[in-house]
Motif scaffolding. Structure first.
Motif, PDB file in Angstrom:
ATOM      1  N   TRP A 165      49.165  29.336  17.963  1.00 48.39           N
ATOM      2  CA  TRP A 165      48.402  29.676  16.759  1.00 48.39           C
ATOM      3  C   TRP A 165      48.685  31.117  16.346  1.00 48.39           C
ATOM      4  CZ3 TRP A 165      45.280  26.375  13.978  1.00 48.39           C
ATOM      5  CH2 TRP A 165      44.989  25.160  14.564  1.00 48.39           C
ATOM      6  N   TYR A 166      48.726  31.328  15.012  1.00 54.10           N
ATOM      7  CA  TYR A 166      48.948  32.655  14.455  1.00 54.10           C
ATOM      8  C   TYR A 166      47.960  32.904  13.316  1.00 54.10           C
ATOM      9  CZ  TYR A 166      53.352  32.704  17.003  1.00 54.10           C
ATOM     10  OH  TYR A 166      54.292  32.691  18.002  1.00 54.10           O
ATOM     11  N   LEU A 167      47.681  34.190  13.061  1.00 54.51           N
ATOM     12  CA  LEU A 167      46.813  34.592  11.955  1.00 54.51           C
ATOM     13  C   LEU A 167      47.567  35.535  11.038  1.00 54.51           C
ATOM     14  CD1 LEU A 167      44.638  33.797  14.227  1.00 54.51           C
ATOM     15  CD2 LEU A 167      43.091  35.261  12.939  1.00 54.51           C
ATOM     16  N   THR A 168      47.288  35.425   9.729  1.00 54.21           N
ATOM     17  CA  THR A 168      47.853  36.342   8.758  1.00 54.21           C
ATOM     18  C   THR A 168      46.883  36.483   7.591  1.00 54.21           C
ATOM     19  OG1 THR A 168      49.890  36.921   7.551  1.00 54.21           O
ATOM     20  CG2 THR A 168      49.122  34.640   7.369  1.00 54.21           C
ATOM     21  N   GLY A 169      47.218  37.398   6.662  1.00 52.82           N
ATOM     22  CA  GLY A 169      46.335  37.665   5.539  1.00 52.82           C
ATOM     23  C   GLY A 169      46.753  36.962   4.265  1.00 52.82           C
ATOM     24  N   ASP A 170      46.268  37.476   3.141  1.00 57.49           N
ATOM     25  CA  ASP A 170      46.483  36.879   1.827  1.00 57.49           C
ATOM     26  C   ASP A 170      47.978  36.710   1.533  1.00 57.49           C
ATOM     27  OD1 ASP A 170      44.007  38.216   2.143  1.00 57.49           O
ATOM     28  OD2 ASP A 170      43.711  38.340  -0.021  1.00 57.49           O
ATOM     29  N   CYS A 171      48.340  35.528   1.058  1.00 59.39           N
ATOM     30  CA  CYS A 171      49.734  35.243   0.683  1.00 59.39           C
ATOM     31  C   CYS A 171      49.949  35.234  -0.825  1.00 59.39           C
ATOM     32  CB  CYS A 171      50.168  33.890   1.250  1.00 59.39           C
ATOM     33  SG  CYS A 171      50.166  33.804   3.039  1.00 59.39           S
ATOM     34  N   ILE A 221      46.812  30.351  10.544  1.00 64.39           N
ATOM     35  CA  ILE A 221      45.550  30.535   9.844  1.00 64.39           C
ATOM     36  C   ILE A 221      45.731  31.629   8.807  1.00 64.39           C
ATOM     37  CG2 ILE A 221      43.120  31.185  10.071  1.00 64.39           C
ATOM     38  CD1 ILE A 221      43.351  30.210  13.023  1.00 64.39           C
ATOM     39  N   ILE A 222      45.467  31.293   7.541  1.00 65.02           N
ATOM     40  CA  ILE A 222      45.555  32.262   6.441  1.00 65.02           C
ATOM     41  C   ILE A 222      44.132  32.662   6.069  1.00 65.02           C
ATOM     42  CG2 ILE A 222      46.349  32.678   4.096  1.00 65.02           C
ATOM     43  CD1 ILE A 222      48.474  30.523   4.546  1.00 65.02           C
ATOM     44  N   LEU A 223      43.864  33.963   6.075  1.00 66.04           N
ATOM     45  CA  LEU A 223      42.496  34.458   5.926  1.00 66.04           C
ATOM     46  C   LEU A 223      42.084  34.608   4.465  1.00 66.04           C
ATOM     47  CD1 LEU A 223      42.737  37.046   8.820  1.00 66.04           C
ATOM     48  CD2 LEU A 223      41.356  34.959   8.814  1.00 66.04           C
ATOM     49  N   GLY A 224      42.348  33.573   3.679  1.00 65.23           N
ATOM     50  CA  GLY A 224      41.910  33.539   2.282  1.00 65.23           C
ATOM     51  C   GLY A 224      43.004  33.900   1.302  1.00 65.23           C
ATOM     52  N   ASP A 225      42.866  33.405   0.082  1.00 62.18           N
ATOM     53  CA  ASP A 225      43.827  33.639  -1.005  1.00 62.18           C
ATOM     54  C   ASP A 225      45.253  33.289  -0.593  1.00 62.18           C
ATOM     55  OD1 ASP A 225      41.863  34.342  -2.743  1.00 62.18           O
ATOM     56  OD2 ASP A 225      42.251  36.491  -2.714  1.00 62.18           O
ATOM     57  N   ALA A 226      45.398  32.099  -0.025  1.00 62.80           N
ATOM     58  CA  ALA A 226      46.729  31.609   0.335  1.00 62.80           C
ATOM     59  C   ALA A 226      47.589  31.431  -0.911  1.00 62.80           C
ATOM     60  CB  ALA A 226      46.619  30.297   1.099  1.00 62.80           C
ATOM     61  N   VAL A 272      51.839  24.187  10.375  1.00 62.17           N
ATOM     62  CA  VAL A 272      50.666  23.598   9.726  1.00 62.17           C
ATOM     63  C   VAL A 272      49.735  24.751   9.361  1.00 62.17           C
ATOM     64  CG1 VAL A 272      48.697  22.055   9.951  1.00 62.17           C
ATOM     65  CG2 VAL A 272      50.873  21.461  11.023  1.00 62.17           C
ATOM     66  N   PHE A 273      49.273  24.783   8.113  1.00 57.10           N
ATOM     67  CA  PHE A 273      48.471  25.891   7.619  1.00 57.10           C
ATOM     68  C   PHE A 273      46.991  25.519   7.596  1.00 57.10           C
ATOM     69  CE2 PHE A 273      52.700  26.420   5.802  1.00 57.10           C
ATOM     70  CZ  PHE A 273      52.979  27.728   6.168  1.00 57.10           C
ATOM     71  N   TYR A 274      46.169  26.458   8.056  1.00 57.35           N
ATOM     72  CA  TYR A 274      44.713  26.318   8.021  1.00 57.35           C
ATOM     73  C   TYR A 274      44.173  27.483   7.196  1.00 57.35           C
ATOM     74  CZ  TYR A 274      44.986  22.731  11.602  1.00 57.35           C
ATOM     75  OH  TYR A 274      45.256  21.560  12.286  1.00 57.35           O
ATOM     76  N   CYS A 275      43.448  27.163   6.132  1.00 53.37           N
ATOM     77  CA  CYS A 275      43.085  28.176   5.146  1.00 53.37           C
ATOM     78  C   CYS A 275      41.592  28.469   5.122  1.00 53.37           C
ATOM     79  CB  CYS A 275      43.517  27.728   3.747  1.00 53.37           C
ATOM     80  SG  CYS A 275      45.280  27.371   3.608  1.00 53.37           S
ATOM     81  N   VAL A 276      41.261  29.741   5.302  1.00 52.73           N
ATOM     82  CA  VAL A 276      39.940  30.234   4.953  1.00 52.73           C
ATOM     83  C   VAL A 276      39.921  30.377   3.434  1.00 52.73           C
ATOM     84  CG1 VAL A 276      38.332  32.178   5.208  1.00 52.73           C
ATOM     85  CG2 VAL A 276      39.771  31.466   7.144  1.00 52.73           C
ATOM     86  N   HIS A 280      36.966  35.926   4.756  1.00 55.47           N
ATOM     87  CA  HIS A 280      37.899  36.493   3.783  1.00 55.47           C
ATOM     88  C   HIS A 280      37.599  37.967   3.587  1.00 55.47           C
ATOM     89  CE1 HIS A 280      40.796  36.885   0.673  1.00 55.47           C
ATOM     90  NE2 HIS A 280      39.905  37.105  -0.274  1.00 55.47           N
ATOM     91  N   THR A 281      36.346  38.303   3.312  1.00 55.83           N
ATOM     92  CA  THR A 281      35.966  39.709   3.186  1.00 55.83           C
ATOM     93  C   THR A 281      35.316  40.168   4.481  1.00 55.83           C
ATOM     94  OG1 THR A 281      34.870  41.311   1.739  1.00 55.83           O
ATOM     95  CG2 THR A 281      33.705  39.227   2.140  1.00 55.83           C
ATOM     96  N   CYS A 282      34.806  41.403   4.481  1.00 61.90           N
ATOM     97  CA  CYS A 282      34.264  41.964   5.718  1.00 61.90           C
ATOM     98  C   CYS A 282      32.847  42.482   5.495  1.00 61.90           C
ATOM     99  CB  CYS A 282      35.165  43.105   6.211  1.00 61.90           C
ATOM    100  SG  CYS A 282      35.112  44.593   5.181  1.00 61.90           S
ATOM    101  N   PRO A 283      32.121  42.761   6.556  1.00 58.85           N
ATOM    102  CA  PRO A 283      30.801  43.379   6.406  1.00 58.85           C
ATOM    103  C   PRO A 283      30.879  44.702   5.648  1.00 58.85           C
ATOM    104  CG  PRO A 283      31.051  42.495   8.615  1.00 58.85           C
ATOM    105  CD  PRO A 283      32.398  42.384   7.955  1.00 58.85           C
ATOM    106  N   TRP A 284      29.794  45.022   4.961  1.00 55.07           N
ATOM    107  CA  TRP A 284      29.757  46.168   4.050  1.00 55.07           C
ATOM    108  C   TRP A 284      30.148  47.470   4.727  1.00 55.07           C
ATOM    109  CZ3 TRP A 284      26.770  50.653   3.835  1.00 55.07           C
ATOM    110  CH2 TRP A 284      26.835  51.356   2.624  1.00 55.07           C
TER     111      TRP A 284
END
Length: 246
Positions: free
Chosen positions: A5-11, A34-39, A64-68, A174-178
Motif C-alpha cells: 500500500w502507498y499514500l499520495t496527495g492531490d493528483c 490511496i489518494i488523499l482527495g482531489d484525485a 488499484v486506487f482508493y480515493c478519499v 483531505h484537509t487538516c485540523p485548524w
C-alpha cells in the motif's frame, strides 16, 4: 490480492507520477494507492473524464486506487452509475463504478482496516476558488464546484457520535485540523475572512475526541510534516508501512 500500500496527495487528473510505481510491481501482484482527495476522477463529470479513467486502467494495470473525497470532486454516491460494495482489501464498504473496478471511493466517516491498520476516513473541504468556479458555470463552462463539498453539520455530528472515544491507527482526511493549517501556503489573492474553515475546526474537535497514531491529509499542495505523526502529502508516494512505523 493487494500486497503493498502507498499514500499520495492531490493528483488533479495527472497520474504520471505513478508510472515508475506501476513498473515496479512484481508480476502477479497488485499494489494499492490511496489518494488523499482531489484525485481528478470526477471534477467535471464530462466524457473526457470517462476517457481518462479508461486510459488510466490501460496505463496502470498493476495498481488499484482508493480515493478519499476532495473538495473539487462530486460525491461518489451522486454519480449516475455507482454501486456500494464490500471491499475485502479494506474490510469495509466503498463506492465503485462497475466499468472502473480499479477505482474505489472510500466513504466519509468510514472505518476500514488497511493492511491491518484501523483507519478512519474523513473527506471534504472548502474550495477557496468557489466563486471563480461558479462564475465559470454562469458563463456556460464546466463549474467543477459541488454544493456537497464539505460535510454537513448533521454528517459531522453522526461521525463524531460514531467514533468518539475509539482508537484509530490511521486517520485519512483531505484537509487538516485548524491548528495544523500551513498558513504560509495560503493564497495571497484570497481574503481569508471569506474562507469557511468550519471543517478544519471540526477536525480539531474530532482529533481530540479519538485516540490516534498517525494522520495524513492532502489539500494544501505540499509535502511536509504538520505536527508529530501528522503528515501532508502532495507529490510524494510513501509506503503505508513507512508512515505507520514513523
Amino acid at each position: 490480492m493487494i500486497t503493498q500500500w502507498y499514500l499520495t496527495g492531490d493528483c488533479h487528473g495527472d497520474f504520471t507520477r505513478f508510472y515508475k510505481l506501476n513498473q515496479a510491481v512484481p508480476e502477479g501482484e497488485t499494489w494499492g494507492v490511496i489518494i488523499l482527495g482531489d484525485a481528478g476522477f470526477n471534477f467535471w463529470l464530462s466524457k473526457s473524464e470517462q476517457k481518462m479513467k479508461k486510459r488510466i486502467a490501460h496505463s496502470y494495470p498493476n495498481l488499484v486506487f482508493y480515493c478519499v473525497r476532495g473538495n473539487h470532486e462530486e460525491r461518489p454516491e451522486n454519480l449516475s452509475n455507482i454501486e456500494e460494495c464490500f471491499d475485502p482489501y479494506v474490510s469495509g464498504l466503498v463506492w465503485v463504478e462497475p466499468e472502473f473496478p480499479f477505482i474505489n471511493y472510500l466513504k466519509d466517516g468510514g472505518t476500514y482496516y488497511i493492511n491491518g491498520h484501523k483507519t478512519l476516513v474523513v473527506g471534504g473541504a472548502y474550495s477557496v476558488d468557489k466563486y471563480y468556479r461558479l462564475a465559470r458555470a454562469a458563463a456556460g463552462g464546466y463549474a467543477g464546484w459541488f454544493e456537497g463539498e464539505q460535510l454537513t453539520e448533521a454528517e459531522r455530528e453522526t461521525i463524531m457520535n460514531k467514533v468518539k472515544g475509539q482508537h484509530f491507527d490511521l486517520v485519512l482526511a483531505h484537509t487538516c485540523p485548524w491548528e495544523w493549517e500551513p498558513r504560509d501556503l495560503f493564497l495571497s489573492c484570497v481574503d481569508q475572512s471569506t474562507v469557511d474553515d468550519s471543517m478544519e475546526r471540526w477536525l480539531t474537535e474530532l482529533m481530540r475526541a479519538i485516540d490516534w497514531k498517525e494522520f495524513c491529509c492532502g489539500h494544501f499542495h505540499d509535502d511536509r510534516m504538520l505536527a508529530p505523526h501528522a503528515r501532508m502529502l502532495m507529490f510524494d508516494i510513501i509506503p503505508l508501512e513507512n508512515i505507520m512505523g514513523s
